[in-house]
Design an enzyme around this catalytic site. Structure first.
Site, PDB file in Angstrom:
ATOM      1  CE  LYS A  22      -4.673   2.170   8.818  1.00  0.00           C
ATOM      2  NZ  LYS A  22      -5.915   2.765   9.035  1.00  0.00           N
ATOM      3  CG  ASN A  23      -7.021   0.236  11.905  1.00  0.00           C
ATOM      4  OD1 ASN A  23      -6.601   1.118  11.336  1.00  0.00           O
ATOM      5  ND2 ASN A  23      -7.813  -0.799  11.315  1.00  0.00           N
ATOM      6  CB  CYS A 125     -14.322   7.614   3.115  1.00  0.00           C
ATOM      7  SG  CYS A 125     -14.750   6.077   3.776  1.00  0.00           S
ATOM      8  NE  ARG A 130     -15.509   3.823   7.385  1.00  0.00           N
ATOM      9  CZ  ARG A 130     -14.287   3.709   7.330  1.00  0.00           C
ATOM     10  NH1 ARG A 130     -13.444   3.895   6.275  1.00  0.00           N
ATOM     11  NH2 ARG A 130     -13.693   3.136   8.278  1.00  0.00           N
ATOM     12  CG  ASP A 315      -9.467  -3.102   7.905  1.00  0.00           C
ATOM     13  OD1 ASP A 315     -10.273  -2.588   7.102  1.00  0.00           O
ATOM     14  OD2 ASP A 315      -9.303  -2.817   8.815  1.00  0.00           O
ATOM     15  NE  ARG A 407      -5.361   6.875   4.883  1.00  0.00           N
ATOM     16  CZ  ARG A 407      -6.578   6.541   5.082  1.00  0.00           C
ATOM     17  NH1 ARG A 407      -7.360   6.519   4.010  1.00  0.00           N
ATOM     18  NH2 ARG A 407      -7.042   6.156   6.225  1.00  0.00           N
TER      19      ARG A 407
END
Ligand code: UD1
Length: 429
Positions: A22-23, A125, A130, A315, A407
């Site tokens: 995803k990233n 968030c 951030r 992560d 997500r």
């Protein structure tokens, strides 16, 4: 809203195929804005965040097509064509950016190609404030004029961006990606010091090179980009998701199972593999997969501190903490990247874990057994850590707010069910 129900206690056996990262996919999709020609991306994961980025790009005027024609390579429905010839808008609206902070990666390419971009400030968030100051200061160093107005960043460079020598004050994945894209179409050479070295950043750089960019130092903390007048289209395959792979490796270890985690080169997993081995995993590294089982009867406690790549990934922090909850002894996990990334802790406590937080460090005393509970997902990695805990908890755990998992984890319940987990999604209204 959907829920996931997991009944713990089943060891996982079999093979799990890992999807595209995803990233990596999100900035690669944004890179399509840099050219009038078509960029074709394969190995695209099916995730809510990908749909959000596709929505944003089509809002800007990018024509998007899905191609399912190469099943022999397993790419069916995973090939996306992005054609940014007809881009008619340079505004990334609040309504999309607030849903996904990574939308910010359209700023660099829009500004570089059109001399103007207006992107909503992402706002706070769940895992911290951030800020985006690093992105903005670096673009200013390249000659952009930046104003903040009514919650939007307006960036202008009517004569184009100029090459510059920039030292990032802190390692930032998103800022490195924005600047790589901006510098690819700038006048002159840009040197980026203290760049992020994550494999996903290198994947973007490789794709930019395939599009005609001139980049030296890929994979290093200093990147040198010789700006080009134009970039062209390319066909590019997205790298595998190291975080998804690491998460399922932990599932194998926690459940005392045996999983082949396929479709990923072990080298990009880096220190995650070391951390898993230190915790008691036996890991066989193949060219394109890893095979994970337990080496010892017990899980060993761990001492981990998150850091930018090649350090231990933030992560993976929540998932490793789930593992530490059942270790034989006391672990310490420190979070240095985001200030509020222990949101999974109160939920793990509800499942019988023994965790104390002191500032940036969590002390985890392993317990012999976790217990089921009704728990709530708060962000992407926190939610999957609760699924991991539920896989070994006594009884049936109900996880609410599953949209966070969707997500970043493709069909998590189907993948786990196929290897023996007792897990189901309960569709909400
Ligand atoms: C990316 C990843 C995310 C991962 C994170 C760190 C994507 C889509 N997301 O997020 O999954 O957890 O890297 O590996 O790739 N910072 C500032 N000012 C800025 C930018 C960042 O202070 O302008 C700070 C952040 O608050 C954070 C640190 O820098 O403390 C690192 O953030 P960054 O690497 O930018 O994270 P993202 O790119 O948002």
């Amino acid at each position: 809203m959907d829920k996931i129900k997991v009944t713990g206690g089943r060891p996982l056996h079999g093979r799990i195929d890992i999807g595209g990262a995803k990233n990596a996919a999100l900035p690669l999709m944004a890179a399509a804005l840099l050219t009038e020609e078509k960029l074709t991306l394969s190995n695209l994961p099916h995730l809510a965040d990908i749909a959000t980025m596709a929505h944003l790009l089509s809002h800007l005027g990018v024509a998007i097509s899905m191609d399912g024609s190469s099943p022999a390579e397993g790419h069916q429905g995973r090939v996306m064509g992005l054609d940014a010839k007809g881009v008619k808008d340079i505004v990334a609206p609040y309504d999309i950016v607030r849903r996904m902070r990574a939308s910010l990666v359209v700023l660099g390419p829009l500004l570089a190609r059109f001399g103007r971009a207006k992107v909503s400030l992402p706002g706070g968030c769940a895992i911290g404030t951030r800020p985006i100051d690093i992105h903005l200061k670096a673009l200013e160093a390249m000659g952009a004029q930046i104003t903040l107005d009514e919650g939007y960043v307006l960036a202008e460079a009517p004569k184009g961006l100029q090459g510059a020598e920039i030292t990032f004050p802190k390692v930032s994945v998103g800022a490195t990606e924005n600047l790589l894209m901006a510098a690819s179409l700038a006048n002159g050479t840009t040197i980026l010091h203290n760049s992020a070295r994550e494999p996903e950043v290198s994947d973007l750089a490789e794709c930019l090179v395939a599009m005609g960019a001139k980049i030296e130092g890929i994979g290093n903390s200093t990147l040198i980009i010789h700006g080009q007048k134009k970039l062209h289209g390319a066909d590019y395959k997205i790298i595998a998701d190291r975080i998804e792979a690491g998460t399922y490796a932990i599932a194998a270890l926690m459940t005392n199972g045996h999983l082949e985690i396929a479709g990923i080169s072990p080298s990009i997993l880096g220190v995650t593999l070391d951390a898993l081995r230190n915790s008691g995993a036996h890991i066989e590294e193949k060219t394109d997969s890893i095979i994970v089982s337990r080496k010892d009867k017990i899980i060993h406690p761990m001492e981990l501190t998150t850091d930018p790549y090649p350090g231990f990934a933030t992560d993976m922090q929540a998932q490793m903490m789930a593992l530490a909850t059942i270790a034989d002894g006391t672990s310490h996990i420190s979070e240095t990247i985001f200030e509020n990334r222990f949101m999974h802790v109160p939920e793990l406590l509800r499942m019988g874990a023994d965790i104390h937080i002191d500032g940036h460090t969590a002390t985890i005393h392993g317990v012999p057994k976790l217990k089921s509970a009704e728990v709530m997902a708060t962000d992407l990695r926190a939610s999957v850590s609760l699924v991991l805990a539920a896989l070994v908890a006594e009884g049936t755990t109900t996880l609410n707010r599953v949209y966070h998992i969707d997500r970043g984890y493709e069909r998590v319940e189907e993948k786990l069910k196929a290897v023996g987990a007792q897990i189901e999604r309960v569709r909400g209204s």
